[in-house]
Design a protein around this motif. Sequence first.
Motif, PDB file in Angstrom:
ATOM      1  N   GLN A 199       0.893  -1.289   0.100  1.00  0.00           N
ATOM      2  CA  GLN A 199       0.072   0.125   0.141  1.00  0.00           C
ATOM      3  C   GLN A 199       0.899   1.144   0.110  1.00  0.00           C
ATOM      4  N   PRO A 202       0.638   6.855   2.960  1.00  0.00           N
ATOM      5  CA  PRO A 202      -0.379   8.132   2.941  1.00  0.00           C
ATOM      6  C   PRO A 202       0.496   9.379   2.778  1.00  0.00           C
ATOM      7  N   ARG A 235      -9.784  16.385  -2.260  1.00  0.00           N
ATOM      8  CA  ARG A 235     -10.261  15.281  -1.869  1.00  0.00           C
ATOM      9  C   ARG A 235     -11.910  15.083  -2.344  1.00  0.00           C
ATOM     10  N   TRP A 265     -11.354   7.291  11.676  1.00  0.00           N
ATOM     11  CA  TRP A 265     -10.438   8.332  11.994  1.00  0.00           C
ATOM     12  C   TRP A 265     -10.944   9.318  13.015  1.00  0.00           C
ATOM     13  N   GLN A 283      -3.607  12.856   5.675  1.00  0.00           N
ATOM     14  CA  GLN A 283      -3.088  11.460   5.619  1.00  0.00           C
ATOM     15  C   GLN A 283      -4.266  10.448   5.670  1.00  0.00           C
ATOM     16  N   ARG A 284      -5.480  10.816   5.853  1.00  0.00           N
ATOM     17  CA  ARG A 284      -6.486   9.847   5.778  1.00  0.00           C
ATOM     18  C   ARG A 284      -6.691   9.546   4.526  1.00  0.00           C
ATOM     19  N   PRO A 285      -6.958   8.097   4.421  1.00  0.00           N
ATOM     20  CA  PRO A 285      -7.305   7.704   2.980  1.00  0.00           C
ATOM     21  C   PRO A 285      -8.663   8.018   2.563  1.00  0.00           C
ATOM     22  N   SER A 287     -12.316   8.081   1.117  1.00  0.00           N
ATOM     23  CA  SER A 287     -13.019   7.262   1.165  1.00  0.00           C
ATOM     24  C   SER A 287     -14.354   7.447   0.112  1.00  0.00           C
TER      25      SER A 287
END
Length: 287
Positions: A199, A202, A235, A265, A283-285, A287
Motif C-alpha cells: 500500500q 499516505p 479530496r 479516524w 493522511q486519511r485515505p 473514502s
Amino acid sequence: MGVYGQDWASYQSATPDTTGLSFAFIKVSQGLTYTNPEWTAQRDHARAAGLVVGYYHYPEMANSWQQEADRFLSLAQPQAGELVCLDWEGYDTANEGVSHADQLGYKQNWLRYVKGRLPHNPVGLYCNTDYWNNVDTTGYVQDFLWIATSGRPAGQPGISANWLFHQYSDSGDMDQDYCNLGSTDALRSWALGFAPPAQPAPPTGPAWPGEDLSLRQPLLHDANVRTWQQRIHDRGWPITVDGWYGPQSKSVCEQFQQDSSAHGWPLTVDGIVGQQTWNATWQRPVS
C-alpha cells in the motif's frame, strides 16, 4: 535449467551447508505433540544464507486435521515469500491404520484450511508417486506440488501433473530437491507474488501551520486557509478555494470531521482545523 535445494529435519544439523542451494524446506512439526528442536535455528540459518524458505508438517492422520494445522501455524508463522507444505505420506504406525479415504480427506481439508489462514503465502503438497497415483483421486495440491521420486534424475519425476519441486534423492544424510524455475530470484518472485500489493504510504502533506483555522470576526484570510481548502477540494468536497475561512469552510470542516470519525479516524466535530484535522486532511485515505 532449474535450481537446487534441500529439506531439513532434526536429523540434520542446525546449520547445514548451503553452498549451491536456492531453497530449503524445514520440518516444523509432526502430529499434535512433536516439534523439530532444530527448526528455528535452521530457519534463521536459511534466511541468513539468502535461501527461499519453506516449512512443512508431517501429519498423524487419525488426529483432527484442524488441530494439527492450528498447532503448525502457531509455530511456523511464515513471512511474506515463504512457503508452507503438507508432507502427505502415511507409512508409519501413526498412519497405517487410517484408511486411504480418510487420509485423502485429511489432505483436502488441511490444505484448504491452511490456505484460508495464509492467503498470501504459497501452500502446497508433498507426496511420493505412490500416494500421488494410488491414494490421491483429486489432483488437488492448492498452490504447488512437491513430488518425491527417489532414484530418478533431478527434474524428471515421471508424472504428467504440473509440479514445482522434485525430491530426487533421499540417500545419505540429506534429501536433495530440485525446482523447475530458472533462478533463485524467479522462485522468490513467484513466492512473493502471493503477497498483497504494498500500500502506498499516505501523503504527509505540509506541516500544520501552528494556528487553528476557524470562523471568527474579522474572517481569517491567509495562505494556510487556501492550502487547506485546496486539499479538501482535491479530496472531493465542494468548497471555494479563496483563502477565506467563512461559514462554508466551517461547514465543510464539520462534515469532513464527521465523515472521518465514521471511517475510523476520530476527530472532534467543531468546525475548527486544528492539528489533528489538518493532518487528517492529507493522511486519511480518501473514502
